[in-house]
Write a protein that holds these residues in place. Structure first.
Motif, PDB file in Angstrom:
ATOM      1  N   PHE A   1      12.787  45.364  12.224  1.00 25.95           N
ATOM      2  CA  PHE A   1      13.114  44.971  10.782  1.00 25.95           C
ATOM      3  C   PHE A   1      12.245  43.022  11.155  1.00 25.95           C
ATOM      4  O   PHE A   1      12.048  42.771   9.966  1.00 25.95           O
ATOM      5  N   TYR A   2      13.234  43.031  12.097  1.00 27.61           N
ATOM      6  CA  TYR A   2      12.659  41.652  12.845  1.00 27.61           C
ATOM      7  C   TYR A   2      11.221  40.814  12.390  1.00 27.61           C
ATOM      8  O   TYR A   2      10.672  40.212  11.967  1.00 27.61           O
ATOM      9  N   ALA A   3      10.392  42.111  13.456  1.00 27.40           N
ATOM     10  CA  ALA A   3       9.023  42.201  12.839  1.00 27.40           C
ATOM     11  C   ALA A   3       8.218  42.316  11.592  1.00 27.40           C
ATOM     12  O   ALA A   3       7.404  41.644  10.882  1.00 27.40           O
ATOM     13  N   VAL A   4       9.110  42.899  10.759  1.00 29.66           N
ATOM     14  CA  VAL A   4       9.126  43.184   9.460  1.00 29.66           C
ATOM     15  C   VAL A   4       8.673  42.277   8.479  1.00 29.66           C
ATOM     16  O   VAL A   4       8.152  41.597   7.569  1.00 29.66           O
ATOM     17  N   SER A   5      10.251  41.035   8.899  1.00 28.18           N
ATOM     18  CA  SER A   5      10.539  40.018   8.281  1.00 28.18           C
ATOM     19  C   SER A   5       9.347  39.109   8.587  1.00 28.18           C
ATOM     20  O   SER A   5       9.086  37.595   7.257  1.00 28.18           O
ATOM     21  N   VAL A   6       9.284  38.659   9.463  1.00 30.71           N
ATOM     22  CA  VAL A   6       7.774  37.020   9.669  1.00 30.71           C
ATOM     23  C   VAL A   6       6.392  38.072   9.308  1.00 30.71           C
ATOM     24  O   VAL A   6       5.819  37.446   8.372  1.00 30.71           O
ATOM     25  N   GLY A   7       6.519  39.430   8.914  1.00 33.68           N
ATOM     26  CA  GLY A   7       4.533  38.932   8.297  1.00 33.68           C
ATOM     27  C   GLY A   7       5.280  39.264   6.913  1.00 33.68           C
ATOM     28  O   GLY A   7       4.200  38.222   5.588  1.00 33.68           O
ATOM     29  N   ILE A   8       6.211  39.448   6.431  1.00 39.10           N
ATOM     30  CA  ILE A   8       6.275  39.180   4.784  1.00 39.10           C
ATOM     31  C   ILE A   8       6.379  37.735   4.226  1.00 39.10           C
ATOM     32  O   ILE A   8       5.948  37.224   3.759  1.00 39.10           O
ATOM     33  N   LEU A   9       7.546  36.801   4.822  1.00 35.28           N
ATOM     34  CA  LEU A   9       7.797  35.656   5.091  1.00 35.28           C
ATOM     35  C   LEU A   9       6.146  34.883   5.616  1.00 35.28           C
ATOM     36  O   LEU A   9       5.878  33.634   4.837  1.00 35.28           O
ATOM     37  N   VAL A  10       5.603  35.466   6.376  1.00 33.79           N
ATOM     38  CA  VAL A  10       4.043  34.840   6.281  1.00 33.79           C
ATOM     39  C   VAL A  10       2.769  35.038   5.382  1.00 33.79           C
ATOM     40  O   VAL A  10       2.161  33.961   5.007  1.00 33.79           O
TER      41      VAL A  10
ATOM     42  N   PRO B   1       4.590  26.766   4.526  1.00 35.26           N
ATOM     43  CA  PRO B   1       5.480  27.062   5.461  1.00 35.26           C
ATOM     44  C   PRO B   1       6.568  26.899   5.934  1.00 35.26           C
ATOM     45  O   PRO B   1       7.619  28.155   7.127  1.00 35.26           O
ATOM     46  N   GLN B   2       6.855  25.474   5.812  1.00 35.42           N
ATOM     47  CA  GLN B   2       8.450  25.483   5.970  1.00 35.42           C
ATOM     48  C   GLN B   2       9.753  26.322   6.013  1.00 35.42           C
ATOM     49  O   GLN B   2      10.962  26.918   6.407  1.00 35.42           O
ATOM     50  N   TYR B   3       9.936  27.416   4.777  1.00 38.18           N
ATOM     51  CA  TYR B   3      10.300  28.059   4.685  1.00 38.18           C
ATOM     52  C   TYR B   3      10.327  29.346   5.042  1.00 38.18           C
ATOM     53  O   TYR B   3      11.770  29.399   5.715  1.00 38.18           O
ATOM     54  N   ALA B   4       8.994  29.777   5.430  1.00 37.84           N
ATOM     55  CA  ALA B   4       8.821  30.465   6.641  1.00 37.84           C
ATOM     56  C   ALA B   4       9.470  30.515   7.817  1.00 37.84           C
ATOM     57  O   ALA B   4      10.562  31.648   8.593  1.00 37.84           O
ATOM     58  N   ALA B   5       9.728  29.202   8.185  1.00 34.69           N
ATOM     59  CA  ALA B   5      10.549  28.626   9.334  1.00 34.69           C
ATOM     60  C   ALA B   5      11.349  28.870   9.145  1.00 34.69           C
ATOM     61  O   ALA B   5      11.672  29.146  10.135  1.00 34.69           O
ATOM     62  N   ILE B   6      12.125  28.361   8.511  1.00 33.83           N
ATOM     63  CA  ILE B   6      13.311  28.155   7.961  1.00 33.83           C
ATOM     64  C   ILE B   6      14.106  29.834   8.240  1.00 33.83           C
ATOM     65  O   ILE B   6      14.888  29.924   8.641  1.00 33.83           O
ATOM     66  N   GLY B   7      13.633  30.655   7.700  1.00 36.94           N
ATOM     67  CA  GLY B   7      13.859  32.078   7.317  1.00 36.94           C
ATOM     68  C   GLY B   7      14.334  32.240   9.138  1.00 36.94           C
ATOM     69  O   GLY B   7      14.880  32.999   9.197  1.00 36.94           O
ATOM     70  N   ILE B   8      13.057  32.927   9.335  1.00 39.66           N
ATOM     71  CA  ILE B   8      13.083  33.154  10.753  1.00 39.66           C
ATOM     72  C   ILE B   8      13.803  32.522  11.970  1.00 39.66           C
ATOM     73  O   ILE B   8      14.010  32.378  13.018  1.00 39.66           O
TER      74      ILE B   8
ATOM     75  N   ASP C   1      20.564  43.030   8.653  1.00 36.61           N
ATOM     76  CA  ASP C   1      20.610  41.467   9.113  1.00 36.61           C
ATOM     77  C   ASP C   1      19.492  40.922   9.512  1.00 36.61           C
ATOM     78  O   ASP C   1      18.664  39.183   9.130  1.00 36.61           O
ATOM     79  N   ASN C   2      18.416  41.993  10.498  1.00 38.34           N
ATOM     80  CA  ASN C   2      16.930  41.034  10.832  1.00 38.34           C
ATOM     81  C   ASN C   2      15.648  40.775   9.816  1.00 38.34           C
ATOM     82  O   ASN C   2      15.057  40.546   9.509  1.00 38.34           O
ATOM     83  N   LEU C   3      16.450  41.114   8.837  1.00 38.86           N
ATOM     84  CA  LEU C   3      15.635  41.955   7.670  1.00 38.86           C
ATOM     85  C   LEU C   3      16.371  40.904   6.396  1.00 38.86           C
ATOM     86  O   LEU C   3      15.303  39.603   5.698  1.00 38.86           O
ATOM     87  N   THR C   4      17.559  40.880   5.681  1.00 40.26           N
ATOM     88  CA  THR C   4      18.231  40.570   5.035  1.00 40.26           C
ATOM     89  C   THR C   4      18.038  38.996   4.921  1.00 40.26           C
ATOM     90  O   THR C   4      18.020  37.925   4.490  1.00 40.26           O
ATOM     91  N   VAL C   5      18.712  38.446   6.787  1.00 43.26           N
ATOM     92  CA  VAL C   5      18.912  37.246   6.583  1.00 43.26           C
ATOM     93  C   VAL C   5      18.014  36.151   5.989  1.00 43.26           C
ATOM     94  O   VAL C   5      17.480  34.978   5.404  1.00 43.26           O
ATOM     95  N   PRO C   6      16.940  36.698   7.114  1.00 39.13           N
ATOM     96  CA  PRO C   6      14.934  35.350   7.471  1.00 39.13           C
ATOM     97  C   PRO C   6      14.737  35.545   5.872  1.00 39.13           C
ATOM     98  O   PRO C   6      14.454  34.489   4.888  1.00 39.13           O
ATOM     99  N   LEU C   7      15.203  36.851   4.848  1.00 39.62           N
ATOM    100  CA  LEU C   7      14.461  37.073   3.600  1.00 39.62           C
ATOM    101  C   LEU C   7      14.775  35.912   2.796  1.00 39.62           C
ATOM    102  O   LEU C   7      14.381  34.760   2.089  1.00 39.62           O
ATOM    103  N   GLY C   8      16.259  36.107   3.196  1.00 40.14           N
ATOM    104  CA  GLY C   8      17.763  35.715   1.822  1.00 40.14           C
ATOM    105  C   GLY C   8      17.414  33.994   2.562  1.00 40.14           C
ATOM    106  O   GLY C   8      17.141  33.162   1.631  1.00 40.14           O
ATOM    107  N   SER C   9      17.086  33.616   3.444  1.00 41.19           N
ATOM    108  CA  SER C   9      17.752  32.321   3.968  1.00 41.19           C
ATOM    109  C   SER C   9      16.505  31.218   3.202  1.00 41.19           C
ATOM    110  O   SER C   9      16.731  30.663   2.890  1.00 41.19           O
TER     111      SER C   9
END
Length: 234
Positions: free
Chosen positions: A106-115, A124-131, A213-221
């Motif tokens: 989920f961690y790896a997937v969240s990085v791809g989605i946010l980027v 990009p600041q929002y992707a950075a906040i999430g990760i 949470d490795n998906l919901t936390v970064p995407l939600g944040s």
């Protein structure tokens, strides 16, 4: 703006960008290996070293203006490797074979989605906040909770500690504030949005199971911070 970095007015070549990011990841893995080999590191500490260390790649990608295609490709490859690692010992010390969690995937997937999303929007600041909320907030919350968590509670069968949740909220607030200060400046939106992100991220982490949470936390944040700044522009 963080996207304008002194000394980097000309963006490095693509291969140099990839090399810098790859060197950082290898350095994180090397640190984890040294801790395991010479300091008799506990498995959870090793996982959090990698968890926190690799999360900082998002800052390198932002700083170097790495193309979204590179981040998405890396996310796909990392997702494939982590899925295989749940059945085969590809990443010993990071994933255990048969471990009942898809957190690394989920961690790896969240990085791809946010980027993919926020690089396209040139935000990009929002992707950075999430990760970074996921990397530092969740990473330190787990370590503090396991070491010092004396006051336990359960949500949907998942056992957490108030000490860990407090750490999650505090670190998430600090991470969000630092990033937004650099982009939006010292405005009321920076502090209010950071507080909202911290509270929501802590709630999402508390109700997690199987590493979701490795998906919901970064995407939600990231989504919350972005939405609030659309509602309250500076």
């Amino acid at each position: 703006m963080f996207t304008s970095v002194p000394g980097l007015t000309s963006i490095p070549s693509l291969w140099l960008q990839i090399t810098i990011v790859a060197v950082w990841v290898l350095l994180v893995l090397l640190i984890a290996w040294v801790v395991k080999r010479f300091a008799n590191g506990e498995p959870e500490i090793l996982r959090k070293i990698v968890h926190i260390g690799t999360g900082n790649v998002i800052l390198l990608a932002w700083w170097l203006d790495v193309p979204a295609s590179v981040g998405i490709t890396a996310s796909i490859l990392a997702s494939a490797v982590t899925l295989l690692s749940y059945r085969f010992p590809i990443l010993p010390g990071i994933n255990s074979v048969g471990r009942q969690s898809l957190g690394t995937f989920f961690y790896a997937v969240s990085v791809g989605i946010l980027v993919a999303y926020f690089w396209h929007l040139q935000q990009p600041q929002y992707a950075a906040i999430g990760i970074m909320v996921m990397a530092w907030g969740d990473g330190l919350a787990a370590l503090i909770g396991q070491r010092f968590g004396k006051h336990q509670y359960k949500i949907f069968g998942a056992q957490k500690s108030w000490e860990g949740s407090f750490t999650m909220a505090l670190v998430s607030y600090l991470v969000s504030s630092l990033i937004l200060l650099g982009v939006e400046g010292n405005t009321w939106q920076t502090w209010v949005v950071s507080l909202a992100v911290a509270l929501v991220a802590t709630g999402l982490e508390a109700v997690s199971f199987l590493g979701v949470d490795n998906l919901t936390v970064p995407l939600g944040s990231a989504a919350l911070a972005f939405a609030l700044f659309q509602l309250w522009p500076t």
